[in-house]
Motif scaffolding. Structure first.
Motif, PDB file in Angstrom:
ATOM      1  N   UNK A  21     -14.483 -19.304   7.546  1.00  0.00           N
ATOM      2  CA  UNK A  21     -15.332 -19.235   6.355  1.00  0.00           C
ATOM      3  C   UNK A  21     -14.497 -19.805   5.212  1.00  0.00           C
ATOM      4  N   UNK A  22     -15.024 -20.856   4.622  1.00  0.00           N
ATOM      5  CA  UNK A  22     -14.279 -21.563   3.582  1.00  0.00           C
ATOM      6  C   UNK A  22     -15.157 -21.630   2.341  1.00  0.00           C
ATOM      7  N   UNK A  25     -18.757 -20.868   2.971  1.00  0.00           N
ATOM      8  CA  UNK A  25     -19.465 -21.611   4.029  1.00  0.00           C
ATOM      9  C   UNK A  25     -18.532 -21.790   5.229  1.00  0.00           C
ATOM     10  N   UNK A  27     -16.708 -23.722   8.169  1.00  0.00           N
ATOM     11  CA  UNK A  27     -16.345 -25.047   8.669  1.00  0.00           C
ATOM     12  C   UNK A  27     -15.970 -24.881  10.148  1.00  0.00           C
ATOM     13  N   UNK A  28     -16.396 -25.846  10.933  1.00  0.00           N
ATOM     14  CA  UNK A  28     -16.172 -25.774  12.380  1.00  0.00           C
ATOM     15  C   UNK A  28     -15.543 -27.079  12.839  1.00  0.00           C
ATOM     16  N   UNK A  29     -14.510 -26.970  13.654  1.00  0.00           N
ATOM     17  CA  UNK A  29     -13.904 -28.159  14.262  1.00  0.00           C
ATOM     18  C   UNK A  29     -14.099 -28.063  15.767  1.00  0.00           C
ATOM     19  N   UNK A  36     -15.912 -32.524  12.776  1.00  0.00           N
ATOM     20  CA  UNK A  36     -15.796 -31.438  11.803  1.00  0.00           C
ATOM     21  C   UNK A  36     -17.161 -31.203  11.160  1.00  0.00           C
ATOM     22  N   UNK A  37     -17.548 -29.938  11.023  1.00  0.00           N
ATOM     23  CA  UNK A  37     -18.860 -29.595  10.457  1.00  0.00           C
ATOM     24  C   UNK A  37     -18.668 -28.623   9.299  1.00  0.00           C
ATOM     25  N   UNK A  38     -19.478 -28.794   8.305  1.00  0.00           N
ATOM     26  CA  UNK A  38     -19.509 -27.844   7.193  1.00  0.00           C
ATOM     27  C   UNK A  38     -20.933 -27.295   7.143  1.00  0.00           C
TER      28      UNK A  38
END
Ligand code: SF4
Ligand code: SF4
Lengths: 99, 356
Positions: A21-22, A25, A27-29, A36-38
């Motif tokens: 959680x950044x 939101x 973020x997924x790698x 990379x997904x936000x």
């Protein structure tokens, strides 16, 4: 894709992806292809609830309809589209039975 | 940097989030590379329990990109447990190793745990040249065996080639090897001083002519003409800019728990055995000073035509005497790349006077 079908989906975060959680939101790698997904706020709510035992319908009712004006059929259809997109990238698994 | 990565870094800098952390798990090593900047003695490494606690703190602080390096990480018998814990905490993991101790069992858990990337240094495609740098006979063979095993298991491998005098012309050979092994390839033409201040490793640096050859290779730099173009005019946005991620969105932690802005920036900012990670990250006076520096605060570089395009490393500048100063290695690169003398060179020649 009808809502009845959607209710049978049990999303589960893929085991091998990295996520954090950044700034509110997720973020997924995906290490498999370095993509990379936000995720936006709604995507983040779905991601965090995707434990493989909660159906997408329950997630949408609890996490999305509970906090916004959107009608449940539209929310469910949007959520399914989103979940299938993430599944296509290999970062979410969509099961038809709870884990 | 991809668009999303750039945005993440910018948001992390604005919010004070340490997006990336590099931890050296040990400085012990089974190679003795001629250019190594570390001392290999044990100064009481962080234990598994301490590392688990540190990883928990880092995850809570928002760290996402985690590099585990050394020394040689496979000399830590608890490496698998450390990586397992890091995966539980959701980190994106990169390992740096020479791979010599990585066999089928190790590579199986690397794959199982979804390690994103394994970086292995290969100095030459010629065994005698590589092994002369690592001072271990058979090391090229063993590192290549690990790379093959990793690739056979679908693990993303980066082959890193540090260039120095003895392997200055071998980058083509290593790049071909990388292609053959379906691995990514990176090159680094900079040898850095030893952390103890010894500058003798710098004598291993490649010559200007050799560096110029590297900069003329499209396969390494992309569009050569654009890469070697003269710098554009210096504007206010450049002078208000910050140098790099060190201390802004990233930091380095030594095997003994000392926190620094970067592995190449040995400015001690605190120790995670004495203070919580977040406390050091947020409150260290040294980190605050690093974060406050803008290009316009740099007495030499702010007057240099290269300041907008130079890769100036504040860590190397610090090792040369001041983190506000120029970095000699980057001055060399800027000059060789463009042919335009740097402010630092002019100052040294006495043609321009700058008071520091
Ligand atoms: S420029 Fe130097 S200090 Fe900054 S991140 Fe790179 S190596 Fe570290
Ligand atoms: S070329 Fe040298 S003097 Fe110029 S900005 Fe870079 S480090 Fe500073």
């Amino acid at each position: 894709m009808g809502a009845d079908q959607v209710s049978e989906l049990y999303p589960l975060r893929a085991a091998n992806v990295a996520a954090r959680v950044f700034d509110g939101e997720v973020i997924v790698m995906n290490p498999a292809d370095s993509s990379l997904f936000n995720l936006n706020e709604t995507g983040t709510a779905i991601w965090q609830a995707a434990d493989g035992t909660t159906s997408l319908r329950e997630i949408v009712e609890r996490e999305i309809c509970g906090v916004s004006e959107i009608d449940s059929d539209t929310a469910l259809a949007d959520a399914e589209e989103f979940a299938r997109a993430l599944a296509g990238h290999g970062i979410l698994l969509l099961r038809t039975e709870p884990a | 940097m991809s668009g999303l990565m750039g945005k993440l870094n910018q948001r992390a800098a604005e919010r004070g989030i340490p997006l990336s952390v590099h931890i050296d798990l040990t400085w012990a090593c089974n190679e003795r590379c001629v250019h190594c900047y570390l001392d290999h003695d044990d100064h009481s490494e962080l234990s598994l329990a301490e590392l688990r606690d540190l990883l928990d703190q880092m995850a809570a602080a928002g760290v996402f990109f985690l590099t585990l390096s050394g020394g040689e990480i496979f000399l830590r018998r608890d490496l698998e447990q450390i990586v397992r814990h890091a995966r539980l905490r959701g980190f994106d993991i990169k390992l740096k190793t020479n791979g010599m101790l990585a066999g089928a069992k190790e590579i199986a858990w690397i794959r199982e745990l979804g390690v994103h990337q394994v970086q292995i240094s290969i100095y030459s495609h010629r065994p005698e040249a590589h092994d002369a740098i690592t001072k271990v006979r058979g090391s090229l063979h063993r590192s290549l065996r690990a790379i093959r095993l990793l690739r056979d298991n679908g693990v993303h491998v980066v082959i890193a080639c540090v260039l120095m005098k003895s392997n200055a012309t071998d980058f083509d050979g290593v790049q071909s090897l990388a292609r053959e092994l379906d691995a990514e390839f990176t090159i680094d033409p900079t040898i850095t001083p030893h952390w103890n201040g010894d500058r003798s490793p710098l004598s291993l640096n490649i010559s200007r002519d050799e560096l110029s050859q590297v900069y003329s290779k499209e396969s390494l730099v992309g569009d050569v003409a654009a890469f070697r173009a003269l710098p554009g005019p210096v504007d206010d946005a450049t002078l208000d800019g910050t140098p790099c991620s060190a201390g802004h969105t990233s930091c380095y932690i030594s095997p003994h728990g000392n926190l620094y802005p970067c592995v190449q920036f040995p400015l001690p900012c605190g120790n995670v055995r004495e203070q919580a990670f977040t406390r050091i990250w947020r409150d260290s006076e040294k980190l605050r000073e690093v974060r406050a520096i803008r290009a316009r605060d740099l007495p030499v570089c702010s007057g240099c035509g290269h300041v907008g395009s130079c890769s100036r490393c504040p860590g190397l500048a610090y090792m040369e005497g001041s983190m506000y100063g120029p970095s000699g290695a980057d001055c060399e690169k800027a000059f060789v790349r463009t042919g335009l003398p740097t402010a630092n060179m002019l100052r040294r020649s006495g043609l321009v006077q700058i008071s520091l």
